[in-house]
Design a protein around this motif. Structure first.
Motif, short mmCIF file in Angstrom:
data_model
loop_
_atom_site.label_atom_id
_atom_site.label_comp_id
_atom_site.label_asym_id
_atom_site.label_seq_id
_atom_site.Cartn_x
_atom_site.Cartn_y
_atom_site.Cartn_z
N PHE A 145 55.14 55.62 -55.51
CA PHE A 145 54.79 54.70 -56.08
C PHE A 145 55.98 53.30 -56.27
O PHE A 145 56.99 54.01 -56.66
N HIS A 146 55.93 52.23 -56.03
CA HIS A 146 57.00 51.13 -55.21
C HIS A 146 57.26 50.45 -56.87
O HIS A 146 56.71 50.62 -57.74
N GLN A 147 58.48 50.06 -56.65
CA GLN A 147 59.43 49.57 -57.35
C GLN A 147 58.51 48.31 -57.89
O GLN A 147 58.51 47.64 -56.74
N SER A 174 53.10 50.87 -48.70
CA SER A 174 53.98 49.40 -48.08
C SER A 174 53.97 48.82 -49.29
O SER A 174 53.03 49.01 -50.59
N HIS A 175 54.01 47.14 -49.70
CA HIS A 175 54.29 46.65 -50.74
C HIS A 175 53.89 45.10 -50.39
O HIS A 175 55.08 44.40 -49.54
N ALA A 176 53.25 44.05 -50.83
CA ALA A 176 53.49 42.67 -50.15
C ALA A 176 53.33 42.53 -48.87
O ALA A 176 54.16 41.50 -48.05
N GLY A 177 53.09 43.27 -48.24
CA GLY A 177 52.10 42.95 -46.70
C GLY A 177 53.89 44.15 -46.33
O GLY A 177 53.44 43.70 -44.54
N ARG A 178 54.77 44.77 -47.02
CA ARG A 178 55.64 45.09 -45.36
C ARG A 178 56.06 46.47 -46.27
O ARG A 178 55.64 47.47 -47.14
N PRO A 179 56.09 47.04 -44.96
CA PRO A 179 56.33 48.93 -45.43
C PRO A 179 57.61 49.52 -46.36
O PRO A 179 58.48 48.35 -46.04
N ARG A 317 42.90 62.31 -55.38
CA ARG A 317 42.51 61.62 -56.19
C ARG A 317 41.51 62.63 -57.17
O ARG A 317 40.69 62.60 -57.42
N HIS A 318 40.89 63.42 -56.27
CA HIS A 318 40.35 64.87 -56.14
C HIS A 318 40.84 65.36 -57.65
O HIS A 318 40.66 65.80 -59.05
N LEU A 319 42.54 65.46 -57.59
CA LEU A 319 43.38 66.18 -58.92
C LEU A 319 42.95 64.85 -59.51
O LEU A 319 43.01 65.70 -60.89
N TYR A 320 43.87 63.86 -59.40
CA TYR A 320 43.35 63.13 -61.04
C TYR A 320 42.10 62.93 -61.29
O TYR A 320 42.06 63.24 -62.61
N ASP A 321 40.98 63.26 -60.84
CA ASP A 321 39.50 63.33 -61.44
C ASP A 321 39.37 64.69 -62.17
O ASP A 321 38.35 65.16 -62.97
N ALA A 322 40.34 65.34 -61.10
CA ALA A 322 39.90 67.16 -62.28
C ALA A 322 40.69 67.51 -63.22
O ALA A 322 39.89 67.65 -64.09
N THR A 335 46.40 54.51 -62.48
CA THR A 335 46.00 53.86 -60.90
C THR A 335 46.38 54.98 -59.25
O THR A 335 47.54 55.04 -59.49
N LEU A 336 45.57 54.63 -58.83
CA LEU A 336 46.69 54.58 -56.91
C LEU A 336 46.26 53.53 -56.05
O LEU A 336 45.13 52.92 -55.45
N PRO A 337 47.21 52.55 -56.53
CA PRO A 337 47.35 50.84 -55.85
C PRO A 337 46.92 51.29 -54.37
O PRO A 337 47.78 52.21 -53.73
#
Length: 425
Positions: A145-147, A174-179, A317-322, A335-337
């Motif tokens: 998760f980016h800073q 990526s973030h703001a259109g850049r890797p 997402r599977h782990l998150y839901d469970a 969330t998972l952006p």
């Protein structure tokens, strides 16, 4: 034996020798029943249609080294960091992030982070103004998760500070259109956390040439060890069954020969690979000039980044839901952006110590990033970092986990938290 506390460990002197970090207390836990990191299998080479996930390899010029900690040291060297200089580093960290700073002779100055792992930019401003010779800022994209990289880039540009983007947890993203990796003056990553390899890291720069980073092979023994250990790890977790059957005799011969070599050296076998490959602590500058193995570099080309990214997001997402509704636990991130391809699934727990012991005893591949903070980093430095280091348990969500393995892991976690019966099949 009780847990070693930070107060029990003497600070390491800033010396250009191999730096050792606080040792882990050995625990009699069984081997994890599932691979903590990607295990090599035929599925590793499957492709998915569509463009590849963005990665640090898209960010700029690249040099492939043997670990992330080596890449940090090389980045500091390229930045001209040395004795008398100060490097702003996050108070939530593992020792491998700080050891290269000490090796360079610089002083690490720890800044605060917020409960969601984002940097406390106000504290960074105060810390940068509090001392002279702040030459660099290290920012870590925790768990993938980016800073707030736009703000950090602007802060560094305004003050003439070099930005080291730590992508050890974020090889993809990526973030703001850049890797990720393209925001720093230099960036580093750890291949071992994302690819089915035994060693590997990279140094990247979107702003500077890397002509001064000269690397050479670590030798035939290193090349063979990396390939064999990567294959053996796949064997250990039930992958590559046909190849395992064909290699039973050659592997037995190899193990016998290696035992003879160790015996003749009175148990001290030659170090054919960096300690980081075996999960060890300490920084060994002997690996600063060594290139990542041909096997690892080939895997970076052959393994599908699209498949890696899609499956990591799906498994997360599977782990998150469970697990998100378990009593006394919650996902660290709400969330998972888009653009986030997680390293692991971090779960914030109210009773982490007992839960960790129970899961490790059951063979669940649970890990704890930042469990041992650098000497002197306590709640007075950053209460959030201490809280995260104690309460966050991480579970793998990598692309080589099978559906039945994820189901088993979820069952074990639910059983440990709620007393339910896990699916032990």
């Amino acid at each position: 034996m009780g847990k070693i506390s930070i107060s029990d460990v003497e600070p390491v002197e800033a010396s250009p020798a191999a730096v050792q970090s606080p040792p882990l207390v050995p625990a009699d836990y069984p081997r994890s029943r599932l691979p903590v990191a990607p295990a090599l299998s035929l599925a590793s080479f499957l492709r998915m249609s569509g463009p590849p996930a963005p990665s640090i390899l898209d960010a700029g010029e690249v040099r492939f080294v043997t670990s992330g900690r080596v890449a940090i040291a090389l980045a500091l060297k390229q930045m001209g960091i040395g004795p008398g200089d100060t490097v702003l580093v996050p108070s939530y960290h593992c020792a491998s992030m700080i050891e290269p700073v000490i090796w360079a002779g610089a002083t690490p100055l720890f800044y605060r982070i917020r409960p969601d792992t984002t940097v406390d930019l106000d504290d960074i401003v105060v810390k940068a103004a509090s001392v002279r010779n702040v030459k660099a800022l290290m920012a870590t994209n925790y768990y993938g998760f980016h800073q707030p990289l736009v703000a950090l880039r602007a802060f560094c540009d305004e003050r003439g500070i070099q930005l080291l983007e730590d992508c050890a947890h974020s090889f993809l993203g990526s973030h703001a259109g850049r890797p990720l990796g393209s925001w720093g003056d230099y960036a580093i990553a750890s291949s071992m956390k994302f690819f089915p390899v035994y060693e590997g890291g990279c140094l990247v720069s979107a702003r500077h040439r890397l002509d001064g980073v000269a690397l050479q092979s670590a030798g035939a023994g290193f090349e063979a060890k990396v390939m064999l250990n990567s294959v053996e790890n796949g064997f250990a977790y039930g992958r590559l069954p046909l190849l395992r059957a064909l290699m039973t005799l050659p592997m037995a011969v190899k193990n016998a020969l290696w035992g003879v070599i160790k015996a003749r050296r009175h148990g001290a076998a030659p170090a054919l690979a960096p300690g980081s490959s075996d999960g060890g602590f300490g920084f060994d500058p002997a690996w600063l000039t060594k290139r990542s193995s041909l096997f690892s570099r080939s895997m970076l080309r052959l393994v599908s980044r699209r498949r890696m990214g899609e499956l990591r997001r799906r498994n997360y997402r599977h782990l998150y839901d469970a697990l998100s509704a378990l009593p006394g636990c919650r996902p660290l991130f709400a969330t998972l952006p888009d653009g986030v391809y997680p390293w692991v699934f971090p779960l914030l727990c109210d009773e982490p110590q007992a839960l960790f012991r129970q899961l490790k005893s059951a063979g669940v591949p649970v890990i704890r990033f930042g469990e041992y903070l650098w000497p002197g980093v306590d709640a007075t430095v950053c209460e959030n970092s201490v809280d995260l280091s104690r309460r966050v348990l991480q579970f793998p969500c990598h692309q080589e986990l099978r559906d039945d393995e994820i189901k088993w892991m979820i069952g074990q976690v639910r059983s440990a938290v709620k007393g339910e019966e896990g699916d032990l099949r």
